[in-house]
Structure formats: C-alpha cells, structure tokens
Design an enzyme around this catalytic site. Sequence first.
Site, PDB file in Angstrom:
ATOM      1  N   LYS A 114       0.815  -1.217   0.000  1.00 19.23           N
ATOM      2  CA  LYS A 114       0.000   0.000   0.000  1.00 19.23           C
ATOM      3  C   LYS A 114       0.843   1.260   0.000  1.00 19.23           C
ATOM      4  CE  LYS A 114      -4.441  -1.566   1.685  1.00 19.23           C
ATOM      5  NZ  LYS A 114      -5.497  -1.435   2.670  1.00 19.23           N
ATOM      6  N   LYS A 198      -4.892  -9.592  -6.724  1.00 16.46           N
ATOM      7  CA  LYS A 198      -6.165  -9.835  -6.039  1.00 16.46           C
ATOM      8  C   LYS A 198      -7.214  -8.790  -6.434  1.00 16.46           C
ATOM      9  CE  LYS A 198      -5.912  -7.434  -1.676  1.00 16.46           C
ATOM     10  NZ  LYS A 198      -5.906  -7.375  -0.247  1.00 16.46           N
ATOM     11  N   LYS A 201     -10.667  -2.991  -4.233  1.00 11.12           N
ATOM     12  CA  LYS A 201     -11.410  -1.763  -4.548  1.00 11.12           C
ATOM     13  C   LYS A 201     -10.477  -0.644  -4.963  1.00 11.12           C
ATOM     14  CE  LYS A 201     -12.427  -2.030   0.227  1.00 11.12           C
ATOM     15  NZ  LYS A 201     -13.536  -2.282   1.110  1.00 11.12           N
TER      16      LYS A 201
HETATM   17  P1  AMP Z   1     -11.244  -4.857   3.382  1.00 14.51           P
HETATM   18  O1  AMP Z   1     -12.287  -4.369   2.489  1.00 14.51           O
HETATM   19  O2  AMP Z   1      -9.855  -4.693   2.845  1.00 14.51           O
HETATM   20  O3  AMP Z   1     -11.418  -4.370   4.779  1.00 14.51           O
HETATM   21  O4  AMP Z   1     -11.444  -6.424   3.430  1.00 14.51           O
HETATM   22  C1  AMP Z   1     -12.538  -7.005   4.087  1.00 14.51           C
HETATM   23  C2  AMP Z   1     -12.411  -8.514   4.069  1.00 14.51           C
HETATM   24  O5  AMP Z   1     -12.464  -8.992   2.719  1.00 14.51           O
HETATM   25  C3  AMP Z   1     -11.087  -9.031   4.658  1.00 14.51           C
HETATM   26  O6  AMP Z   1     -11.336 -10.189   5.418  1.00 14.51           O
HETATM   27  C4  AMP Z   1     -10.278  -9.385   3.438  1.00 14.51           C
HETATM   28  O7  AMP Z   1      -9.370 -10.423   3.691  1.00 14.51           O
HETATM   29  C5  AMP Z   1     -11.359  -9.833   2.454  1.00 14.51           C
HETATM   30  N1  AMP Z   1     -10.930  -9.630   1.062  1.00 14.51           N
HETATM   31  C6  AMP Z   1     -10.636  -8.460   0.454  1.00 14.51           C
HETATM   32  N2  AMP Z   1     -10.282  -8.650  -0.845  1.00 14.51           N
HETATM   33  C7  AMP Z   1     -10.352  -9.991  -1.061  1.00 14.51           C
HETATM   34  C8  AMP Z   1     -10.117 -10.836  -2.209  1.00 14.51           C
HETATM   35  N3  AMP Z   1      -9.752 -10.329  -3.391  1.00 14.51           N
HETATM   36  N4  AMP Z   1     -10.289 -12.164  -2.059  1.00 14.51           N
HETATM   37  C9  AMP Z   1     -10.670 -12.692  -0.874  1.00 14.51           C
HETATM   38  N5  AMP Z   1     -10.910 -11.965   0.240  1.00 14.51           N
HETATM   39  C10 AMP Z   1     -10.766 -10.632   0.162  1.00 14.51           C
END
Ligand code: AMP
Length: 333
Positions: A114, A198, A201
Amino acid sequence: MGKKIFSGVQPTGNLHLGNYLGAIKNFVDLSNENDTECIFCVVDLHAITVNQDPKEFRNNIRETVATFIASGIDPKKNIIFNQSQVSAHSEAAWILGCIARMGWLNRMTQFKEKAGKDKEKASIGLYSYPVLMAADILLYDATHVPVGDDQKQHLELCRDIAQKFNNDFKVENFFVTPEPLIQKEFSRIMSLKDGTKKMSKSEISDLSRINLSDTQDQIINKIKKAKTDPLPMPINVKDLDKRPEAKNLLGIYSSLKKINLEKSVKEFSGKNFSEFKENLAQVLVDKIFPLSLEIKKLLDDKVYLDQILVEGAQKANDKASKKIKEIHKIIGF
Ligand code: AMP
Ligand code: TRP
C-alpha cells in the site's frame, strides 16, 4: 465454551465479490452456528489510514452495515458497530503499539504494497494499521477471526502481540490468542483483468471487479470482458496451475455454486470459454444481484442503519471498556 468471533471490514465503498466470497459469506455461516457469539466491526479508523472524502465516508459506513444485513447477518443476534464509536480501540492500539516491535511491523507485506515506492509519504497510521487490528481482536477475547487470505500475516502479528503482553506482564492467558478462519478453497478472489492480482477496490479499472452494487448488465458485461487465455476450458484441475484467469473464474463459479473445483472443471471440460462465461454470469446475477437490490433498499432507511450502529456501539463498549480497565490495572496506570 463456544466460539467468539470478531471480524472487520473497511468502509471504503465499493464492496466487491472478493470481500463477499473471501469474508462476508463466511461471517454469515458463522453467525448461524449455535453457541457462537459474533461481533462485526465497520473499521472506520482503519479506513482513514488513507484519504477519505468526509461526504462519502458516512454513506460508505452505512453501505457496509447494509451489506452485512443484506448478506444475512441478523443485527439482533449479532453485534454490528463502528470502531470509532468505541474509544477503547484507539486506546488499546496505543498500548499495544508499545508492545509490538518495529522489526515485526517491518515485515508486513500489506504496508509495503500500500505504501508503494515512496514509503516516506505513507501515514504513520498505515504503518501501525496491524496494531489497531490486534487491538480490535484482543479487546473482545475473540477466539476465531474470519478473514480473507490477505489478512493472515496481520493475524500472526496479533498473536505475537498477545503473547508478548501476556509474557511481559506475567498474565498468562489474559489476552486470548485468536485463530484465523480462512476458507480452504477460494480464499483469494483475483482481478478479472489479471489472474495474478487480487480483486481490490483500489484497482483503477472497474472492469477488474464485480461490485456488490453492480446491475445485471454490468455483471454480464464484466464477465464477457474478463481476461481468459486462448485455450479451451481445462480438462483437469492440474492444468489450472499455469492458467490463473481460468482458475479464478472457475473458483468464483465453484464458490457461488458451493461445489468443488473438480466438479466445475468436469462440467465445462474442453468447452469454449464463452459457454462457461454465460453460465458464470448467470450464477452471479442469481446470487449477487438480489444482494445489490437489498443493499439499495436498506440504504433508503438511514435512520434504521444508524440505530443499529448506536445499539451495536453500546453493546461493544460494555465489553471493551471492561477489558481496557483490566489492561490499566495490569500495566499499573
Ligand atoms: P477490506 O475491504 O480490505 O477491509 O477487506 C474485508 C475482508 O475482505 C477481509 O477479510 C479481506 O481479507 C477480504 N478480502 C478483500 N479482498 C479480497 C479478495 N480479493 N479475495 C478474498 N478476500 C478478500
Ligand atoms: N485489516 C482488515 C482488512 O483490511 C480489516 C480489519 C480491521 C479486521 N480490524 C480487524 C479484520 C479485526 C479482522 C479482525 O481486511
């Protein structure tokens, strides 16, 4: 004693299929288990480690709550709250920041990704992000933390912090060392434009992800345009190792259909990608589009969503403030 579940999602808008399949779907299954207490946190303090537009931020917080509820988490049976409303999180993060070592944090790959090339310009918050995450988890004595694969390293750090605190202050088992709950299969959903990155967003191209707010046409269009390779559909699972895009799309299909990869590979073995993509788009429309409609409906009732957060914060605060008092005593404040 039953399981205590804690997990968090950042309210940065644009929740996508990776969040849903990697994390939220798992939250829902856990929240339906007997003898399991679940706390789901909208981690707004984590979100401000990078710039957020204040006007959009509040709505993104509501949208995250709406997504939890639309996905099937019952706010009456589970605690849903936002982090900034329970001050113990910030306080515990400071204290645990005095336990965590620089050397441990320097190894965190998410920070490296990041912060990018110019680390000097990253916020201190982005660097100490995993310490705040440890505070979230340890304040509630969580035994299990469902997350996507990308958060595994942060959970290991959380366990190290808990153990060091317990050792340093000779308070064995004061902090519970939590177990990560990472789905064995399909724990990392990849970009539709590059099967080695991956789904995220922060990726500029919207075509790289299925957002939970996408319309039917958007879903169909994105799957049509999703990157594939020139070969026909794979014949066996082993072929997938060298074909990341095919693996990802078949993984998404399998996860939504709740079948294993072998079965999906068999279903489309040797066929054209276009035929598979039609089926995949249909499954996505069937499973994701209703979610999108429900999220929109819930977002029309801001009073209801805000009330859930107020009640959730009260319940979370009852628990966290007790733990912080015990921490004070142990430290000698
Ligand atoms: P975040 O939006 O970064 O707070 O992520 C929220 C949850 O979604 C966390 O548990 C992440 O590990 C999961 N997550 C985010 N992106 C992915 C992805 N591409 N594949 C699987 N899990 C994801
Ligand atoms: N860091 C997690 C992510 O980006 C979100 C998060 C914050 C979290 N606090 C947490 C996840 C506590 C699990 C437990 O996905």
